[in-house]
Design a protein around this motif. Structure first.
Motif, PDB file in Angstrom:
ATOM      1  N   ARG A   1     -31.151 -26.193  14.387  1.00 23.34           N
ATOM      2  CA  ARG A   1     -31.450 -25.707  13.656  1.00 23.34           C
ATOM      3  C   ARG A   1     -31.845 -24.401  13.336  1.00 23.34           C
ATOM      4  O   ARG A   1     -33.092 -23.509  13.018  1.00 23.34           O
TER       5      ARG A   1
ATOM      6  N   ARG B   1     -27.336 -29.532   6.006  1.00 25.21           N
ATOM      7  CA  ARG B   1     -28.350 -28.457   5.646  1.00 25.21           C
ATOM      8  C   ARG B   1     -29.667 -29.308   5.273  1.00 25.21           C
ATOM      9  O   ARG B   1     -29.892 -30.251   4.780  1.00 25.21           O
TER      10      ARG B   1
ATOM     11  N   ASP C   1     -33.261 -24.702   7.551  1.00 20.23           N
ATOM     12  CA  ASP C   1     -32.347 -23.351   7.143  1.00 20.23           C
ATOM     13  C   ASP C   1     -33.423 -22.457   6.042  1.00 20.23           C
ATOM     14  O   ASP C   1     -33.056 -21.863   6.479  1.00 20.23           O
ATOM     15  N   GLU C   2     -34.203 -22.984   5.684  1.00 20.46           N
ATOM     16  CA  GLU C   2     -34.708 -22.079   4.292  1.00 20.46           C
ATOM     17  C   GLU C   2     -35.796 -20.822   4.589  1.00 20.46           C
ATOM     18  O   GLU C   2     -36.929 -21.553   5.360  1.00 20.46           O
TER      19      GLU C   2
END
Ligand SMILES: Cc1ncc(COP(=O)(O)O)c(C=O)c1O
Length: 391
Positions: free
Chosen positions: A86, A218, A222-223
């Motif tokens: 990640r 996703r 990841d943000e």
């Protein structure tokens, strides 16, 4: 004079229904020739090397409690794995807790962070344990409908509409059980933006993160700016075929992990030591096994999804986990009646969609973590059953 007898049980738990899944397992138990696509667990036996690591730890006399947080070596390996996978860094000494499966991690995360009456948004349908766990933690579940037309994705616009001044968190479970849905990058980005805008926590159950087909998983991590407001939950049961070992983990800001650890310490102390050694071997050296099993699931997924559509039970293509979620309303039967009669008449166990929320009504969940032979046999039987309804 009669004395009114007090209830033996508490009201909060009394209001909860028992899991709609278990009933079908009980019905099937002991019947000859039953094929079960009911339970969501790998049919693979835990790979040899993981089992041997546990045996070795026992033979070496490693039979005491570990740290409440879990073996340090395991936490370090989880930190390394999460960094590789990640791209985020967690401190093994304060931001990682090893738990009794992801089940315990979900419960601890909710209990450590919710106040009475806090609202938690979640997708409908969702994994059966989420809603009861929110209620038991004093929270209020706010299910947001997902639809077959949008491939059961949780859409940011729908999440936005569900946010109120009482909203505390969003509970994400994607890839999804029971639908097999995955989120698109724009869904994840939109949900993260809402969490940042409204100062919400996200509990992200990514137990199926390795079981994706066609597109990479996703993650909410990841943000940008999400690590500090996310409780990331992952585990060994599904990807490493280790359901019975009961090992999962949570990664989160130290403030949250510390509170989760307190509940864990007072209730279970630590995860069984031998199971932690098996998990350590799995996370260090299990990559080839994971890939081998995922490739096998992918082939089974295609077979099952094609068979359902060919027999006229519309099924969107699941891109994650190991479930198909076909629509059975064309048979004229409710999902409950479909499952009961299928078991009685053809000895196949599948689970009615309503067990996972109102938006599951009219669907069934079939798990394809079964051999290709069993999938084919079960699909032949289901096809025969469906054919009889249409005559
Ligand atoms: C979405 C989801 N989360 C958590 C769990 C529980 O997993 P564990 O065996 O790690 O407790 C399951 C099991 O089916 C699941 O489907």
């Amino acid at each position: 004079m009669t004395i009114a007898r007090r209830s033996l049980t508490g009201e909060r738990v009394g209001r909860l229904p028992a899991s709609g899944i278990r009933r079908f397992f009980d019905l099937a138990a002991g019947t000859e020739g039953v094929i079960s696509l009911g339970v969501g667990e790998p049919d693979f036996v835990t790979p040899d090397a993981f089992r041997n690591a546990a045996v070795r730890s026992i033979q070496e006399g490693k039979t005491q409690y570990t740290s409440n947080y879990g073996l340090l070596a395991l936490r370090e390996a989880i930190a390394e794995h999460t960094k590789q996978l990640r791209g985020v860094t967690y401190d093994p000494k304060g931001e990682i807790l090893v738990t009794v499966g992801v089940s315990e991690a979900v419960d601890l995360a909710l209990r450590a962070t919710l106040n009475e009456g806090d609202e938690v948004i979640l997708a409908d349908p969702s994994y059966v344990a989420y809603l009861p766990a929110i209620v038991l933690a004093g929270g209020v579940p706010v299910p947001v409908p997902t639809t077959e037309a949008s491939e059961f994705r949780l859409l940011p616009d729908d999440v936005r509409k569900a946010i109120t001044p009482r909203t505390r968190a969003i509970l994400l479970g994607f890839p999804n059980n029971p639908t097999g849905a995955v989120l698109r990058p724009e869904d994840v980005a939109g949900i993260a933006a809402l969490a940042r805008e409204h100062d919400l926590l996200v509990y992200s159950d990514e137990i199926y993160d390795r079981l994706v087909y066609g597109a990479p998983h996703r993650s909410i991590l990841d943000e940008p700016g999400m690590q500090e407001r996310t409780v990331y939950l992952a585990g060994f049961s599904k990807a490493y075929a280790m359901t019975g070992w009961r090992v999962g983990y949570a990664c989160a800001p130290a403030e949250i992990i510390e509170q989760m650890m307190k509940i864990h310490q007072y209730t279970v102390m630590c995860v069984p030591t031998a199971a932690q050694y098996a998990a350590l071997e799995a996370i260090r050296n299990g990559e080839a096994d994971v890939r081998r099993m995922v490739a096998e699931y992918d082939a089974r997924r295609k077979r099952m999804f094609e068979r359902f559509n060919a027999m006229g039970l519309h099924c969107f293509e699941p891109r994650g986990a190991f479930y198909c979620f076909p629509n059975v309303s064309s048979t004229g039967l409710s999902d409950d009646v479909f499952c009961e009669r299928l078991l009685l008449e053809e000895k196949v166990v599948v689970v009615p969609g309503n067990a996972f929320g109102d938006r599951g009504i009219g669907h069934i969940r079939a798990c394809y973590a079964a051999s290709m032979e069993k999938i084919d046999d079960a699909c032949d039987r289901i096809e025969r059953f469906v054919g009889r309804q249409r005559r």
